[in-house]
Design a protein around this motif. Structure first.
Motif, mmCIF file in Angstrom:
data_model
loop_
_atom_site.group_PDB
_atom_site.id
_atom_site.type_symbol
_atom_site.label_atom_id
_atom_site.label_comp_id
_atom_site.label_asym_id
_atom_site.label_seq_id
_atom_site.Cartn_x
_atom_site.Cartn_y
_atom_site.Cartn_z
ATOM 1 N N GLN A 292 1.214 4.183 -3.228
ATOM 2 C CA GLN A 292 0.991 5.625 -3.123
ATOM 3 C C GLN A 292 1.888 6.393 -4.078
ATOM 4 N N LEU B 260 -4.509 3.768 -5.190
ATOM 5 C CA LEU B 260 -4.191 5.025 -4.502
ATOM 6 C C LEU B 260 -3.409 4.758 -3.223
ATOM 7 N N GLY B 261 -3.459 3.517 -2.762
ATOM 8 C CA GLY B 261 -2.720 3.154 -1.560
ATOM 9 C C GLY B 261 -3.598 2.802 -0.376
ATOM 10 N N LEU B 262 -4.918 2.839 -0.562
ATOM 11 C CA LEU B 262 -5.809 2.434 0.525
ATOM 12 C C LEU B 262 -5.650 0.930 0.758
ATOM 13 N N ASN B 263 -5.691 0.507 2.010
ATOM 14 C CA ASN B 263 -5.618 -0.931 2.268
ATOM 15 C C ASN B 263 -7.013 -1.537 2.124
ATOM 16 N N MET C 4 -6.284 10.961 3.935
ATOM 17 C CA MET C 4 -6.353 9.731 4.710
ATOM 18 C C MET C 4 -4.980 9.093 4.872
ATOM 19 N N LEU C 5 -4.197 9.076 3.810
ATOM 20 C CA LEU C 5 -2.957 8.296 3.832
ATOM 21 C C LEU C 5 -1.718 9.150 4.082
ATOM 22 N N ALA D 109 -9.174 2.317 -5.664
ATOM 23 C CA ALA D 109 -8.847 2.664 -4.283
ATOM 24 C C ALA D 109 -7.520 2.034 -3.864
ATOM 25 N N ARG D 110 -7.336 0.765 -4.233
ATOM 26 C CA ARG D 110 -6.098 0.086 -3.843
ATOM 27 C C ARG D 110 -4.886 0.708 -4.516
ATOM 28 N N PHE E 69 -14.937 7.702 -8.106
ATOM 29 C CA PHE E 69 -15.841 7.253 -7.046
ATOM 30 C C PHE E 69 -17.171 8.009 -7.159
ATOM 31 N N GLN F 253 -9.730 -0.031 4.506
ATOM 32 C CA GLN F 253 -10.085 1.347 4.149
ATOM 33 C C GLN F 253 -10.924 1.375 2.877
ATOM 34 N N ASP G 20 0.835 -1.218 0.000
ATOM 35 C CA ASP G 20 0.000 0.000 0.000
ATOM 36 C C ASP G 20 0.863 1.260 0.000
#
Lengths: 241, 225
Positions: A77, B132-135, A104-105, B129-130, A89, B138, A73
């Protein structure tokens, strides 16, 4: 920046990628072309482990992403990805689409993330859409939003998986223009595309894939004007008319 | 027998309207408890079914299959007799035993509703979403679930309607629901058809108005799509 070593991928008994070894340097702009089913998208999706390779390694900034225990993860990024079908989304506004991940990250303060988002939106010509819901956007606008969403994480490399294939013809140009702008600003880029004119114009290197292998590669002038591999000739003969 | 139908109907209503209202209250209460806890338990089961841990997903799958593959009446009997034996210290009331059985039953159906709702969300959303780095967690909480809710809520409403009707089986154990009141009235007035018509009408009013409310709600969800 990215080093691929002996990468293979099978879906059941179907071998999609066969023993690919390749290197992507900082600042390179690589177009991946080839007939459908040749493994282009799978290759791209293996780079950020959306597809888990059957064997082989993918090194990103020196870290082998295929090793167990790697925090994938965190590495994702730094690798932005844009999809054929946008995948924005739909339950979030344009602004929320962009700021969700950085806030968030990366623990960015919301105001900072929004200011940055406004800057990026202006760059792709979507300034007036910040508070809209994606359902009000055209395909081309959705794809530009998807690009901005990825850029908001300040990635080191951008992966484009057929970013214009699902667009109406009149919207292809606006999306390609955004990608071209990125490339000019030095973004390391890999793009799977059927837009041969674009590949020829913007890439520093073209990979031609066939049956799960990189059958031929080189600068765009060489690949398009003087292909060596008979498969490359055949493919280009069909698509360049 | 039908010559006296309307006069009898009037007498039944006049004398026992309070009982019917009370029965409707119990039926609604029982249904509400069932759907509320069934939803909580069912959602947990749905996440368990999606788990990559084989024993966890296997357990949830087995649970759902067994519950959906056996009659509700049998489950009611089983829990009614088994729970007080198993947990005598809790001193469970009849109502509690029946409610627990209904919750267990409903959770299996809700599990499938939630699972279908999650599956209906385009997998591209998860991939975006993944990348982007979301686990995984999340992604589920922030991206998939908010979209799945739109698929799940209307189906949950329909489950509520179904449960209202199914609680009639609980009357086997005289827990005070509508059908229990029917038995009471039938016994005291020696009338079979008339109270049945009254109870049927109440069930219909409950389910019909709930269905209409769900439809209206569903249309509103669609608008915001």
């Amino acid at each position: 920046m990215i080093e691929i070593k002996n990468l293979s991928k099978s879906f059941g008994s179907l071998e999609v990628l066969r023993d690919i070894t390749e290197k992507v340097e900082d600042g390179e702009v690589i177009s991946i072309i080839g007939p459908s089913g040749s493994g282009k998208s799978t290759f791209l999706r293996c780079l950020n482990l959306l597809e888990v390779p059957t064997s082989g390694s993918v090194f990103f900034d020196g870290v082998d992403l295929t090793q167990k225990g790697v925090d994938i993860d965190r590495h994702r990024q730094k690798m932005g990805m844009v999809f054929q079908h946008f995948n924005v989304f739909p339950h979030l506004t344009v602004m929320e689409n962009i700021t969700l991940a950085p806030v968030m990250l990366k623990k960015r303060p919301k105001a900072d993330a929004e200011a940055y988002a406004h800057k990026l939106l202006a760059r792709v010509g979507l300034s007036d859409k910040a508070q809209e819901h994606p359902r009000r956007l055209s395909g081309g606008q959705k794809q530009r939003l998807a690009i901005v969403r990825a850029l908001a994480m300040d990635p080191e490399v951008m992966l484009f998986d057929e970013p214009t294939s699902a667009l109406d013809p009149e919207m292809v140009g606006e999306v390609l223009a955004v990608i071209q702008d990125l490339v000019r600003n030095g973004m390391t880029t890999l793009i799977v595309t059927h837009e041969m004119g674009f590949a020829r114009e913007v890439s520093s290197r073209v990979l031609f894939m066939d049956e799960g292998r990189i059958a031929e590669q080189g600068p765009p002038e060489d690949i398009f004007n003087n292909p060596q591999n008979p498969r490359t000739k055949e493919f280009l003969g069909k698509v360049l008319r | 027998m039908f010559t006296n139908f309307f006069p009898n109907l009037g007498r039944v209503l006049e004398k026992y309207w309070g009982l019917f209202i009370q029965g409707a209250g119990y039926t609604l209460l029982l249904s509400f408890i069932t759907v509320l806890f069934g939803t909580i338990l069912g959602s947990i089961l749905a996440l368990m079914r999606r788990s990559r841990n084989k024993p966890v997903s296997g357990f949830a799958t087995g649970y759902v299959e067994v519950i959906r593959g056996t009659p509700l009446l049998l489950q009611l009997y089983l829990f009614y007799f088994m729970l007080p034996e198993l947990l005598p210290m809790l001193n469970l009331s009849k109502f509690a035993c029946v409610a627990i059985a209904l919750v267990i039953n409903s959770s299996a159906y809700v599990c499938e509703i939630v699972r279908a709702g999650i599956q209906a969300v385009d997998y591209g959303q998860t991939e975006a979403a993944r990348t982007l780095g979301l686990n995984g967690r999340q992604t589920m909480l922030r991206i998939v679930m908010p979209q799945a809710v739109k698929n799940i809520l209307p189906a949950l409403g329909n489950e509520f309607v179904t449960v209202i009707k199914e609680t009639s089986l609980a009357s086997t154990f005289f827990v005070g629901d509508l059908m229990t009141q029917y038995s009471t009235v039938r016994g005291s007035m020696y009338l079979v058809i008339e109270p049945l018509i009254v109870v049927g009408a109440i069930y219909f009013i409950l389910t019909f108005s709930l269905s209409k409310a769900i439809n209206a709600f569903e249309r509103r969800l669609k608008v915001s799509d």
